[in-house]
Design a protein around this motif. Structure first.
Motif, PDB file in Angstrom:
ATOM      1  N   VAL A  29       0.801  -1.262  -0.011  1.00  0.00           N
ATOM      2  CA  VAL A  29      -0.053   0.090   0.108  1.00  0.00           C
ATOM      3  C   VAL A  29       0.895   1.098  -0.056  1.00  0.00           C
ATOM      4  O   VAL A  29       0.602   2.444  -0.631  1.00  0.00           O
ATOM      5  CB  VAL A  29      -0.902  -0.070   1.181  1.00  0.00           C
TER       6      VAL A  29
ATOM      7  N   ILE B 201      -8.377   0.765  -1.092  1.00  0.00           N
ATOM      8  CA  ILE B 201      -7.858  -0.567  -0.499  1.00  0.00           C
ATOM      9  C   ILE B 201      -7.844  -0.657   0.811  1.00  0.00           C
ATOM     10  O   ILE B 201      -8.371  -1.640   1.193  1.00  0.00           O
ATOM     11  CB  ILE B 201      -6.255  -0.601  -0.911  1.00  0.00           C
TER      12      ILE B 201
ATOM     13  N   ALA C   2      -9.091   0.241  -7.801  1.00  0.00           N
ATOM     14  CA  ALA C   2      -8.839  -0.530  -6.726  1.00  0.00           C
ATOM     15  C   ALA C   2      -9.569  -1.563  -6.239  1.00  0.00           C
ATOM     16  O   ALA C   2      -9.239  -2.654  -5.619  1.00  0.00           O
ATOM     17  CB  ALA C   2      -9.003   0.673  -5.679  1.00  0.00           C
TER      18      ALA C   2
ATOM     19  N   TYR D 230      -8.277  -5.469  -5.711  1.00  0.00           N
ATOM     20  CA  TYR D 230      -8.648  -6.275  -4.439  1.00  0.00           C
ATOM     21  C   TYR D 230      -9.343  -7.361  -4.578  1.00  0.00           C
ATOM     22  O   TYR D 230      -8.886  -8.404  -3.870  1.00  0.00           O
ATOM     23  CB  TYR D 230      -9.497  -5.134  -3.432  1.00  0.00           C
TER      24      TYR D 230
END
Length: 267
Positions: free
Chosen positions: A24, A216, A248, A252
């Motif tokens: 991240v 995220i 995103a 994910y």
């Protein structure tokens, strides 16, 4: 034994977050590429005639019909609920030769103080439309964590089936992603069986990279939806922001196999 199992679950969840935290932190969004992609989308062929009408009707079924005013009363919440059950004028339905029966909005969205009024009005109308409540110090989130969590619990107790939370923008701007993760995880727990929509307030996050990271982290913390904005910021939902958040969600899903929904807000 139950408490020990809960401890292990939370420890496991946090360990996974720490595992992905380095990823991240290294994320960087190419703003120029996002803008080019956003500019290209409106040039594509649009749906027309009957297909356009079908898409518009589908869009109505995805709307959270909302009133978030300081002068909200039982009466205007009651009117809102009636509109939620009958979202299209009958003359328009007749002109399109469609049956409005069964066509409703997705939810009615109000402040926590108006949840009970909304539940009562929808029950009177015989509608099974969920009530969504904005909570956690909406729209700023500038309240103590204890107050924000208590607001969620009270809204759920009054009958809210969906909770719209706002994230701590101070944490996001300072890169405190662990802080956001911990808070959103506690908010998810406070929601119980209610769905949690996590509002990022993208117009206040500064960069598209922060928008992606916040998306995220909130999904990792248990968000059922990620939502662009409160509708109260200077800049709310935009096409570039929608693209970044959608990317995103896709990333994910590819990592976890878990699908999270996107909610656009531009009140």
């Amino acid at each position: 034994m139950i408490f020990f199992c809960d401890f292990l679950k939370h420890f496991s969840d946090f360990f996974l977050f720490c595992y992905y935290l380095d990823w991240v932190q290294r994320i960087n969004i190419n703003l120029s590429a996002v803008k080019r992609r956003a500019e290209a989308i409106p040039t594509r062929r649009a749906v027309k005639k009957e297909c356009q009408a079908a898409w518009l009707l589908k869009a109505i079924s995805c709307i959270d019909l909302t009133t978030l005013s300081g002068d909200d009363t039982f009466t205007n919440v009651q009117r809102l609920c009636h509109k939620a059950v009958h979202p299209v004028r009958q003359d328009l339905c007749d002109a399109m030769d469609i049956d409005q029966k069964g066509l409703t909005v997705a939810a009615v969205c109000v402040y926590p103080a108006r949840v009970a009024d909304s539940v009562k009005s929808l029950k009177f109308l015989g509608a099974k439309i969920p009530v969504a409540a904005v909570a956690t110090g909406f729209p700023t989130g500038q309240y103590s964590l204890e107050t924000r969590l208590e607001e969620i619990k009270r809204a759920v107790a009054d009958g809210a089936q969906e909770i719209d939370i706002v994230i701590n923008r101070n944490y996001a701007l300072g890169g405190n992603w662990e802080g956001i993760y911990r808070e959103v995880q506690m908010m998810k727990e406070a929601c119980g069986s209610a769905h949690m929509k996590t509002i990022l307030a993208t117009g206040e996050l500064g960069t598209m990279t922060n928008v992606y990271k916040a998306s995220i982290v909130c999904m990792m913390a248990g968000a059922d939806f990620i939502k662009t904005s409160t509708g109260k910021e200077t800049v709310n939902a935009t096409l570039p922001v929608g693209l970044v958040m959608t990317r995103a969600i896709r990333d994910y899903y590819q990592i976890t196999g878990y699908k999270v929904d996107l909610h656009l807000s531009n009140i």
